[in-house]
Design an enzyme around this catalytic site. Structure first.
Site, short mmCIF file in Angstrom:
data_model
loop_
_atom_site.label_atom_id
_atom_site.label_comp_id
_atom_site.label_asym_id
_atom_site.label_seq_id
_atom_site.Cartn_x
_atom_site.Cartn_y
_atom_site.Cartn_z
N ASP A 201 -2.54 21.66 0.99
CA ASP A 201 -1.84 20.71 0.12
C ASP A 201 -1.19 19.64 1.00
O ASP A 201 0.00 19.37 0.89
CB ASP A 201 -0.80 21.44 -0.72
CG ASP A 201 -0.25 20.58 -1.86
OD1 ASP A 201 -0.95 19.66 -2.31
OD2 ASP A 201 0.88 20.83 -2.30
N ASN A 206 4.64 16.72 2.03
CA ASN A 206 4.74 17.98 2.75
C ASN A 206 4.77 17.78 4.27
O ASN A 206 4.52 18.73 5.04
CB ASN A 206 3.59 18.92 2.38
CG ASN A 206 3.84 19.61 1.05
OD1 ASN A 206 4.98 19.79 0.63
ND2 ASN A 206 2.77 20.00 0.36
N ASP A 218 5.87 23.69 3.77
CA ASP A 218 5.29 24.18 2.53
C ASP A 218 3.81 24.55 2.66
O ASP A 218 2.92 23.83 2.21
CB ASP A 218 5.47 23.17 1.40
CG ASP A 218 5.21 23.79 0.03
OD1 ASP A 218 4.94 25.02 -0.02
OD2 ASP A 218 5.27 23.07 -0.98
#
Length: 330
Positions: A201, A206, A218
């Site tokens: 992701d 992030n 994360d």
């Protein structure tokens, strides 16, 4: 009290769970911007605040979460810049309070990287090359992969079966997404890539930029998949812009890790899968009160009309030639 997963996660319960680990909370508790999980900044007496992440119940198993933590520890051992889960003296990084698994992190400040700066993009490429050289060393045994079934087919079925889409647009969505998935399947069938462990992701939110370096956070969505999955979300703009950004990314990336240019054909299919998966993710979480508040526009005919339009544009893009680097190294 409602029956959503976090209805019992009260401030007192959060503080008690952290106190039980030997920390002395000072009563300050600030909810941070997170929807899938619940994340809080927790004040600690005579010390820096901590970040507490309470995983959504029944999403990941204990083995899957620990695999995430072990991957982060492996990256840290390789001196990759990331914020890792804190461990207790007994080595535990994952804790449990009733139905909730939770983890503590040190607080780390920063801002999203400026992706209009090619030097920054090249540095991010170097970082991802370092991440992937570690990611290639072994496979996840418990965590899932980024694939057409879970991101595409399952998302399509859920939205159609649960009648989230207005009746006037259901046929258009059903036909269009069927055609999109046919193109996506063709692309994946044509690309014989080797799956590796990924961040999964890797969008700018992030990545924390501080002191002229990028620190990754994360890893909740770390999975097996094609290396290009961690690259394409750092590119934006028109085709020319993305080509220049791709060149900078790969220039940095290949200082540490080889890249198979055949994976470039997966950029737009992966983007299509993410678009479908995102809509289904919000729909699956709609009974969680945080979602209608945060995504009030989601359950409207206008949203679905715009989503279908965006999917039509993406379908057209799937018919274009894949992105290539300037050097034409294919």
């Amino acid at each position: 009290m409602t029956d959503h997963p976090y209805s019992s996660l009260t401030p007192d319960r959060i503080l008690d769970a952290i106190d039980a680990l030997g920390f002395e909370c000072d009563g300050r508790l600030t909810a941070l911007n997170s929807y899938e999980n619940r994340v809080f900044q927790v004040g600690i007496e005579d010390s820096q605040p901590l970040i507490a992440k309470f995983y959504r119940p029944d999403r990941w198993s204990e083995a899957q979460i620990l695999e995430e933590h072990h991957f982060c520890a492996e990256l840290a051992d390789a001196e990759f810049p990331l914020v890792t889960p804190m461990t207790q003296q007994n080595g535990d990084s994952l804790h449990r309070d009733g139905a909730f698994y939770f983890t503590l992190f040190p607080r780390f400040g920063g801002h999203a990287p400026e992706l209009d700066n090619l030097d920054t993009i090249e540095l991010l490429g170097r970082s991802l090359g370092r991440l992937h050289i570690t990611g290639q060393k072994q496979h996840f045994e418990h965590r899932p992969s980024i694939d057409i079934q879970s991101y595409g087919e399952d998302s399509r079925i859920f939205l159609l079966d649960h009648q989230m889409i207005p009746a006037s647009l259901r046929d258009a969505y059903a036909t269009l997404t069927r055609d999109i998935l046919d193109k996506v399947k063709d692309a994946f069938a044509a690309c014989n890539y080797t799956p590796i462990r990924l961040h999964g992701d890797c969008h700018p939110g992030n990545i924390l930029w501080r002191d002229e370096r990028a620190v990754f956070v994360d890893f909740d969505d770390c999975r097996m998949g094609p290396a290009v999955q961690d690259l394409w979300m750092l590119m934006s703009g028109d085709r020319q812009d993305q080509t220049v950004q791709l060149e900078a990314l790969l220039e940095g990336y290949e200082m540490f890790c080889d890249f198979d240019d055949a994976e470039l054909m997966l950029i737009e299919p992966l983007r299509a899968l993410r678009m479908m998966h995102y809509a289904a993710w919000v729909a699956r979480r709609w009974k969680d009160p945080a979602f209608p508040k945060a995504f009030s526009w989601f359950n409207t005919e206008r949203y679905w009309a715009e989503h279908i339009l965006a999917l039509r544009e993406q379908y057209a893009t799937l018919h274009e030639a894949p992105l290539r680097r300037i050097s034409g190294n294919m």
